[in-house]
Motif scaffolding. Sequence first.
Motif, mmCIF file in Angstrom:
data_model
loop_
_atom_site.group_PDB
_atom_site.id
_atom_site.type_symbol
_atom_site.label_atom_id
_atom_site.label_comp_id
_atom_site.label_asym_id
_atom_site.label_seq_id
_atom_site.Cartn_x
_atom_site.Cartn_y
_atom_site.Cartn_z
ATOM 1 N N UNK A 48 122.937 -83.680 128.039
ATOM 2 C CA UNK A 48 123.082 -82.445 127.274
ATOM 3 C C UNK A 48 122.292 -82.555 125.978
ATOM 4 N N UNK A 49 121.951 -81.407 125.436
ATOM 5 C CA UNK A 49 121.435 -81.276 124.080
ATOM 6 C C UNK A 49 122.366 -80.288 123.400
ATOM 7 N N UNK A 50 122.477 -80.392 122.091
ATOM 8 C CA UNK A 50 123.403 -79.550 121.349
ATOM 9 C C UNK A 50 122.678 -78.833 120.214
ATOM 10 N N UNK A 51 122.070 -77.674 120.486
ATOM 11 C CA UNK A 51 121.441 -76.908 119.404
ATOM 12 C C UNK A 51 122.509 -76.310 118.485
ATOM 13 N N UNK A 52 122.268 -76.410 117.188
ATOM 14 C CA UNK A 52 123.183 -75.823 116.209
ATOM 15 C C UNK A 52 122.893 -74.332 116.102
ATOM 16 N N UNK A 53 123.946 -73.491 116.166
ATOM 17 C CA UNK A 53 123.771 -72.034 116.148
ATOM 18 C C UNK A 53 123.027 -71.546 114.919
ATOM 19 N N UNK A 54 123.478 -71.959 113.732
ATOM 20 C CA UNK A 54 122.948 -71.425 112.474
ATOM 21 C C UNK A 54 121.489 -71.815 112.246
ATOM 22 N N UNK A 55 121.154 -73.067 112.528
ATOM 23 C CA UNK A 55 119.815 -73.563 112.207
ATOM 24 C C UNK A 55 118.891 -73.630 113.417
ATOM 25 N N UNK A 56 119.460 -73.680 114.627
ATOM 26 C CA UNK A 56 118.654 -73.848 115.829
ATOM 27 C C UNK A 56 118.193 -75.281 116.050
ATOM 28 N N UNK A 57 118.584 -76.181 115.169
ATOM 29 C CA UNK A 57 118.172 -77.583 115.292
ATOM 30 C C UNK A 57 118.906 -78.219 116.465
ATOM 31 N N UNK A 58 118.162 -78.762 117.451
ATOM 32 C CA UNK A 58 118.838 -79.407 118.568
ATOM 33 C C UNK A 58 119.130 -80.885 118.289
ATOM 34 N N UNK A 59 120.362 -81.277 118.583
ATOM 35 C CA UNK A 59 120.727 -82.687 118.644
ATOM 36 C C UNK A 59 120.455 -83.071 120.090
ATOM 37 N N UNK A 60 119.365 -83.803 120.312
ATOM 38 C CA UNK A 60 118.819 -83.959 121.657
ATOM 39 C C UNK A 60 119.367 -85.138 122.442
ATOM 40 N N UNK A 61 120.045 -86.066 121.800
ATOM 41 C CA UNK A 61 120.555 -87.221 122.539
ATOM 42 C C UNK A 61 119.436 -87.937 123.277
ATOM 43 N N UNK A 62 119.658 -88.251 124.552
ATOM 44 C CA UNK A 62 118.649 -88.929 125.370
ATOM 45 C C UNK A 62 117.771 -87.963 126.150
ATOM 46 N N UNK A 63 117.912 -86.667 125.903
ATOM 47 C CA UNK A 63 117.114 -85.677 126.628
ATOM 48 C C UNK A 63 115.635 -85.842 126.286
ATOM 49 N N UNK A 64 115.328 -85.975 124.998
ATOM 50 C CA UNK A 64 113.938 -86.186 124.549
ATOM 51 C C UNK A 64 113.989 -86.982 123.253
ATOM 52 N N UNK A 65 113.121 -87.970 123.140
ATOM 53 C CA UNK A 65 112.976 -88.729 121.910
ATOM 54 C C UNK A 65 111.554 -89.252 121.874
ATOM 55 N N UNK A 66 111.123 -89.741 120.735
ATOM 56 C CA UNK A 66 109.742 -90.172 120.549
ATOM 57 C C UNK A 66 109.591 -91.610 121.028
ATOM 58 N N UNK A 67 109.449 -91.764 122.318
ATOM 59 C CA UNK A 67 109.314 -93.060 122.969
ATOM 60 C C UNK A 67 109.273 -92.843 124.468
ATOM 61 N N UNK A 68 109.145 -93.925 125.218
ATOM 62 C CA UNK A 68 109.097 -93.795 126.678
ATOM 63 C C UNK A 68 110.491 -93.484 127.213
ATOM 64 N N UNK A 69 110.624 -92.309 127.807
ATOM 65 C CA UNK A 69 111.905 -91.891 128.359
ATOM 66 C C UNK A 69 112.195 -92.651 129.642
ATOM 67 N N UNK A 70 113.432 -93.048 129.806
ATOM 68 C CA UNK A 70 113.853 -93.693 131.048
ATOM 69 C C UNK A 70 114.368 -92.600 131.976
ATOM 70 N N UNK A 71 113.665 -92.386 133.075
ATOM 71 C CA UNK A 71 114.077 -91.369 134.049
ATOM 72 C C UNK A 71 114.203 -91.989 135.435
ATOM 73 N N UNK A 72 114.514 -93.262 135.465
ATOM 74 C CA UNK A 72 114.653 -93.950 136.751
ATOM 75 C C UNK A 72 115.989 -94.681 136.855
#
Length: 147
Positions: A48-72
């Motif tokens: 899951x990701x959790x976008x904040x209503x007021x600001x639209x800023x998403x708390x992305x968790x492991x959905x996307x981050x600046x590095x090699x994503x593990x999808x295996x």
Amino acid sequence: MPGPGFDTRTYQIEPMKTIRPLQNGDTIGLRDRALSVCHPPGHTAACIALPEHRTGVPYAGDVIYDGRLIVSLPDSALRAHRPSMQRLARLDVSVVRPGHGHNFGPERLRQLTRAQVTGAAGATPAPQAERAGGRRRRARHCHIYGG
């Protein structure tokens, strides 16, 4: 610092009990903030990701981050990974707050999602120990945990 008698060899984190399952589109109220539940599977089927209503800023968790994503991982949702990245690329954000590393802006979000969609970023295999110990979760929901 831990108190006297603390032993790292016997320390355990107790599992939390599920209060209720979260569904895509649910709202979580936190005093002066409201977060939407967004379900973009890929890293795992229940990400899951959790976008904040007021600001639209998403708390992305492991959905996307600046590095090699593990999808295996054993419970990764590979068929859903590319569409999830395409959805994320369309978000109108000022900043992304990932679960790992530093915050990044909209241009870096576009670069990261584009690399995932085209396969340029590749998939980082999980270490053997993680693959062996992972549980397969097919549910399309996540859980709110409480004490």
